[in-house]
Design a protein around this motif. Structure first.
Motif, PDB file in Angstrom:
ATOM      1  N   VAL A 194      33.301 -56.112  39.862  1.00 46.70           N
ATOM      2  CA  VAL A 194      32.286 -56.999  39.136  1.00 46.70           C
ATOM      3  C   VAL A 194      32.776 -57.948  38.068  1.00 46.70           C
ATOM      4  O   VAL A 194      33.790 -57.638  37.611  1.00 46.70           O
ATOM      5  N   LYS A 195      32.227 -58.900  38.007  1.00 45.16           N
ATOM      6  CA  LYS A 195      32.635 -60.124  36.941  1.00 45.16           C
ATOM      7  C   LYS A 195      31.473 -59.584  35.805  1.00 45.16           C
ATOM      8  O   LYS A 195      30.562 -59.696  35.782  1.00 45.16           O
ATOM      9  N   VAL A 196      32.277 -59.301  34.674  1.00 46.79           N
ATOM     10  CA  VAL A 196      31.462 -59.011  33.193  1.00 46.79           C
ATOM     11  C   VAL A 196      31.047 -60.363  32.589  1.00 46.79           C
ATOM     12  O   VAL A 196      31.877 -61.385  32.349  1.00 46.79           O
ATOM     13  N   LEU A 197      29.883 -60.299  32.241  1.00 41.67           N
ATOM     14  CA  LEU A 197      29.193 -61.750  31.626  1.00 41.67           C
ATOM     15  C   LEU A 197      28.891 -61.424  30.180  1.00 41.67           C
ATOM     16  O   LEU A 197      28.702 -62.628  29.584  1.00 41.67           O
ATOM     17  N   GLY A 198      28.687 -60.506  29.675  1.00 45.76           N
ATOM     18  CA  GLY A 198      28.318 -59.956  28.397  1.00 45.76           C
ATOM     19  C   GLY A 198      28.033 -58.635  27.721  1.00 45.76           C
ATOM     20  O   GLY A 198      28.352 -57.510  29.090  1.00 45.76           O
ATOM     21  N   ALA A 199      27.475 -58.160  27.064  1.00 40.47           N
ATOM     22  CA  ALA A 199      27.196 -56.846  26.485  1.00 40.47           C
ATOM     23  C   ALA A 199      26.127 -56.902  25.575  1.00 40.47           C
ATOM     24  O   ALA A 199      25.901 -57.659  24.896  1.00 40.47           O
ATOM     25  N   LEU A 200      25.172 -55.771  25.558  1.00 43.97           N
ATOM     26  CA  LEU A 200      24.504 -55.352  24.733  1.00 43.97           C
ATOM     27  C   LEU A 200      24.487 -53.965  24.127  1.00 43.97           C
ATOM     28  O   LEU A 200      25.146 -53.199  24.764  1.00 43.97           O
ATOM     29  N   ALA A 201      24.371 -53.752  22.861  1.00 45.97           N
ATOM     30  CA  ALA A 201      24.707 -52.884  21.978  1.00 45.97           C
ATOM     31  C   ALA A 201      23.215 -52.000  21.640  1.00 45.97           C
ATOM     32  O   ALA A 201      22.726 -52.072  20.804  1.00 45.97           O
ATOM     33  N   LEU A 202      22.981 -51.032  22.600  1.00 47.24           N
ATOM     34  CA  LEU A 202      22.015 -50.329  22.559  1.00 47.24           C
ATOM     35  C   LEU A 202      22.479 -49.079  21.591  1.00 47.24           C
ATOM     36  O   LEU A 202      23.657 -48.487  21.559  1.00 47.24           O
ATOM     37  N   GLY A 227      28.717 -66.451  31.991  1.00 54.87           N
ATOM     38  CA  GLY A 227      28.486 -65.753  30.544  1.00 54.87           C
ATOM     39  C   GLY A 227      26.921 -65.533  30.542  1.00 54.87           C
ATOM     40  O   GLY A 227      26.280 -65.912  31.613  1.00 54.87           O
ATOM     41  N   VAL A 228      26.493 -65.141  29.488  1.00 54.81           N
ATOM     42  CA  VAL A 228      25.163 -64.855  29.125  1.00 54.81           C
ATOM     43  C   VAL A 228      24.096 -65.868  29.269  1.00 54.81           C
ATOM     44  O   VAL A 228      22.992 -65.901  29.671  1.00 54.81           O
ATOM     45  N   ALA A 229      24.781 -67.095  28.768  1.00 59.44           N
ATOM     46  CA  ALA A 229      23.872 -68.352  28.634  1.00 59.44           C
ATOM     47  C   ALA A 229      23.477 -68.734  30.384  1.00 59.44           C
ATOM     48  O   ALA A 229      22.304 -69.186  30.638  1.00 59.44           O
ATOM     49  N   ASP A 230      24.314 -68.326  31.011  1.00 58.41           N
ATOM     50  CA  ASP A 230      24.019 -68.650  32.629  1.00 58.41           C
ATOM     51  C   ASP A 230      22.966 -67.674  33.171  1.00 58.41           C
ATOM     52  O   ASP A 230      22.384 -67.989  34.005  1.00 58.41           O
ATOM     53  N   VAL A 231      23.038 -66.384  32.704  1.00 57.00           N
ATOM     54  CA  VAL A 231      22.146 -65.516  33.126  1.00 57.00           C
ATOM     55  C   VAL A 231      20.681 -65.771  32.684  1.00 57.00           C
ATOM     56  O   VAL A 231      19.863 -65.828  33.394  1.00 57.00           O
ATOM     57  N   LYS A 267      26.057 -60.192  23.271  1.00 55.13           N
ATOM     58  CA  LYS A 267      27.211 -60.760  22.978  1.00 55.13           C
ATOM     59  C   LYS A 267      27.866 -61.216  24.196  1.00 55.13           C
ATOM     60  O   LYS A 267      27.767 -60.724  25.494  1.00 55.13           O
ATOM     61  N   ASP A 268      28.800 -62.165  23.786  1.00 54.41           N
ATOM     62  CA  ASP A 268      29.462 -63.136  25.056  1.00 54.41           C
ATOM     63  C   ASP A 268      30.564 -62.253  25.745  1.00 54.41           C
ATOM     64  O   ASP A 268      30.790 -61.150  25.530  1.00 54.41           O
ATOM     65  N   LYS A 269      30.917 -62.762  26.894  1.00 51.44           N
ATOM     66  CA  LYS A 269      31.845 -61.958  27.811  1.00 51.44           C
ATOM     67  C   LYS A 269      33.246 -61.729  26.828  1.00 51.44           C
ATOM     68  O   LYS A 269      33.954 -60.765  27.229  1.00 51.44           O
ATOM     69  N   GLU A 270      33.895 -62.670  26.216  1.00 49.34           N
ATOM     70  CA  GLU A 270      34.955 -62.267  25.413  1.00 49.34           C
ATOM     71  C   GLU A 270      34.795 -61.067  24.633  1.00 49.34           C
ATOM     72  O   GLU A 270      35.744 -60.047  24.457  1.00 49.34           O
ATOM     73  N   PHE A 271      33.644 -61.022  24.031  1.00 44.21           N
ATOM     74  CA  PHE A 271      33.344 -59.598  23.087  1.00 44.21           C
ATOM     75  C   PHE A 271      33.269 -58.484  24.022  1.00 44.21           C
ATOM     76  O   PHE A 271      34.034 -57.502  23.654  1.00 44.21           O
ATOM     77  N   ALA A 272      32.724 -58.826  25.067  1.00 44.26           N
ATOM     78  CA  ALA A 272      32.421 -57.551  26.210  1.00 44.26           C
ATOM     79  C   ALA A 272      33.931 -57.256  26.519  1.00 44.26           C
ATOM     80  O   ALA A 272      34.094 -55.831  26.943  1.00 44.26           O
ATOM     81  N   TYR A 273      34.840 -58.099  26.774  1.00 43.61           N
ATOM     82  CA  TYR A 273      36.046 -57.542  27.423  1.00 43.61           C
ATOM     83  C   TYR A 273      37.063 -56.960  26.344  1.00 43.61           C
ATOM     84  O   TYR A 273      37.736 -56.162  26.449  1.00 43.61           O
ATOM     85  N   LYS A 274      36.734 -57.274  25.046  1.00 44.29           N
ATOM     86  CA  LYS A 274      37.296 -56.582  23.831  1.00 44.29           C
ATOM     87  C   LYS A 274      36.845 -55.335  23.791  1.00 44.29           C
ATOM     88  O   LYS A 274      37.468 -54.168  23.501  1.00 44.29           O
ATOM     89  N   VAL A 275      35.500 -54.875  23.941  1.00 48.50           N
ATOM     90  CA  VAL A 275      35.088 -53.555  24.192  1.00 48.50           C
ATOM     91  C   VAL A 275      35.687 -52.761  25.145  1.00 48.50           C
ATOM     92  O   VAL A 275      35.837 -51.617  24.951  1.00 48.50           O
ATOM     93  N   ILE A 276      35.617 -53.580  26.322  1.00 49.71           N
ATOM     94  CA  ILE A 276      36.489 -52.633  27.415  1.00 49.71           C
ATOM     95  C   ILE A 276      37.755 -52.207  27.168  1.00 49.71           C
ATOM     96  O   ILE A 276      38.040 -51.056  27.324  1.00 49.71           O
ATOM     97  N   ASP A 277      38.560 -53.207  26.650  1.00 53.19           N
ATOM     98  CA  ASP A 277      39.775 -52.802  26.191  1.00 53.19           C
ATOM     99  C   ASP A 277      40.080 -51.630  25.272  1.00 53.19           C
ATOM    100  O   ASP A 277      40.954 -50.582  25.466  1.00 53.19           O
ATOM    101  N   GLU A 278      39.136 -51.775  24.319  1.00 59.25           N
ATOM    102  CA  GLU A 278      39.017 -50.613  23.403  1.00 59.25           C
ATOM    103  C   GLU A 278      38.684 -49.258  23.858  1.00 59.25           C
ATOM    104  O   GLU A 278      39.363 -48.078  23.904  1.00 59.25           O
ATOM    105  N   VAL A 279      37.502 -49.235  24.877  1.00 56.57           N
ATOM    106  CA  VAL A 279      37.184 -47.885  25.475  1.00 56.57           C
ATOM    107  C   VAL A 279      38.069 -47.380  26.527  1.00 56.57           C
ATOM    108  O   VAL A 279      37.827 -46.356  26.949  1.00 56.57           O
ATOM    109  N   HIS A 280      38.852 -48.364  27.100  1.00 57.58           N
ATOM    110  CA  HIS A 280      39.974 -47.831  28.003  1.00 57.58           C
ATOM    111  C   HIS A 280      41.149 -47.298  27.186  1.00 57.58           C
ATOM    112  O   HIS A 280      41.479 -46.095  27.844  1.00 57.58           O
TER     113      HIS A 280
END
Length: 345
Positions: A194-202, A227-231, A267-280
């Motif tokens: 999958v291609k990550v587009l953004g993130a929501l913080a529930l 990105g989320v704008a395109d969604v 939040k945008d995809k760059e934010f999302a990828y930073k979260v992914i790196d952190e949880v990895h």
């Protein structure tokens, strides 16, 4: 001829036809789930771009027990035998293209709350249980079941000892969640690039529960979704419906409305990828044994040479051999189809 060979022959005749054939139609024709998953995984790369062909691996989902019963499990195999979807499937499907692997736990429009079992060896998918009852999400009008394909990223862990500075809440002790918005209704146990587009913080019962917004890299809209704008542009109303879904889905069970950090803004995809790196990195500390107070998570794996919990393939095979035999699915309880009308508080 075996069902796997039969299915392979069908697909070999016409790859485009295969892409339009549903899993259910093949089941009705007598092919078993493992055969379908094996052939779908084997031939998926034929319909993808070159980089997906290079990244493709075959993962087979093997169902055990009876669906909608406590013994139901979905185990995973690669070409060499059983694996853990949490530990042995790599996070990155193609790092150069920034594609990550998603393990599908819940197909769109279904209600059974399925999730990777953190506490069991090989971490199969099972149906969540609360107060002795199997869990099904309620249909909060106008939604029915999950409104996207829902799952998790392998090799991630939201550390419950870490307080996120943006949400001011601790992690929820699970792999990070993904909502996949493409047009295809996935199957439980699919592994999708999958291609990550953004993130929501529930904020779910006081815990940070990230929801990544993503699209299957093979989806016809994937190239236009940057990105989320395109969604919002291409799928108007979907992000708003997603926030509403998560806010209200527990209300019919007597729970309060869920909250979001950042006022529900994606939040945008760059934010999302930073979260992914952190949880990895949190997962890596977990699997390496650096985190010593997470006894509730089984770290058994077959591929991580640096992990003290790695086992030989024969031991993984024995674990799968001891699982319940495949049985017929049980009927879901009748309340699953009830529609709940909740004031949008």
């Amino acid at each position: 001829m075996s069902s796997t060979r039969c299915a392979a022959a069908l697909v070999a005749r016409s790859i485009p036809v295969w892409l339009s054939v549903t899993r259910q139609s093949l089941l009705c024709a007598g092919f078993n789930t493992s055969a379908i998953s094996a052939v779908r995984s084997r031939f998926a790369s034929s319909a993808t771009s070159h980089h997906l062909k290079r990244a493709a691996r075959m993962y087979i989902a093997e169902e055990r027990g009876s669906a909608y019963s406590p013994d139901y499990r979905v185990y995973f195999k690669d070409e060499s035998g059983p694996i853990s979807p949490l530990h042995d499937i790599p996070l990155w499907a193609d790092r150069d293209q920034r594609l990550v692997n998603m393990v599908v736990e819940v197909p769109r429009w279904t209600n059974a709350k399925m999730e990777i079992s953190l506490s069991e060896p090989l971490n199969p998918i099972k149906q969540d249980v609360k107060k002795g009852a199997l869990r099904f999400v309620s249909n909060v009008f106008p939604h029915h079941g999950y409104i996207w394909n829902y799952g998790a990223l392998p090799q991630t862990w939201e550390n419950p000892r870490h307080v996120d500075p943006g949400t001011q809440a601790r992690g929820d002790n699970d792999p990070i969640d993904v909502i996949e918005i493409g047009q295809r209704v996935a199957a439980r146990g699919d592994v999708v690039a999958v291609k990550v587009l953004g993130a929501l913080a529930l904020i779910d019962e006081g815990e940070t529960d990230w929801k990544l917004v993503a699209v299957d890299a093979r989806d016809p809209a994937a190239a236009a979704l940057r990105g989320v704008a395109d969604v919002e542009r291409l799928f108007p109303g979907l992000l708003r419906a997603t926030v509403e879904w998560f806010r209200l889905y527990k209300v019919p069970d007597g729970k309060p409305v869920n909250q979001f950090a950042f006022d529900g803004e994606a939040k945008d995809k760059e934010f999302a990828y930073k979260v992914i790196d952190e949880v990895h990195e949190f997962w890596r500390a977990l699997a390496s044994g650096e985190v010593t107070d997470a006894a509730d998570i089984c770290k058994t794996n077959v591929s991580l040479q640096w992990s003290p919990s790695r086992v030989e393939r024969a031991e993984a095979g024995a674990l799968l051999a001891g699982a319940a035999p495949r049985g017929l699915p049980r009927a879901p309880p009748p309340h699953v189809d009830k529609w709940h009308f909740v004031s949008n508080i």
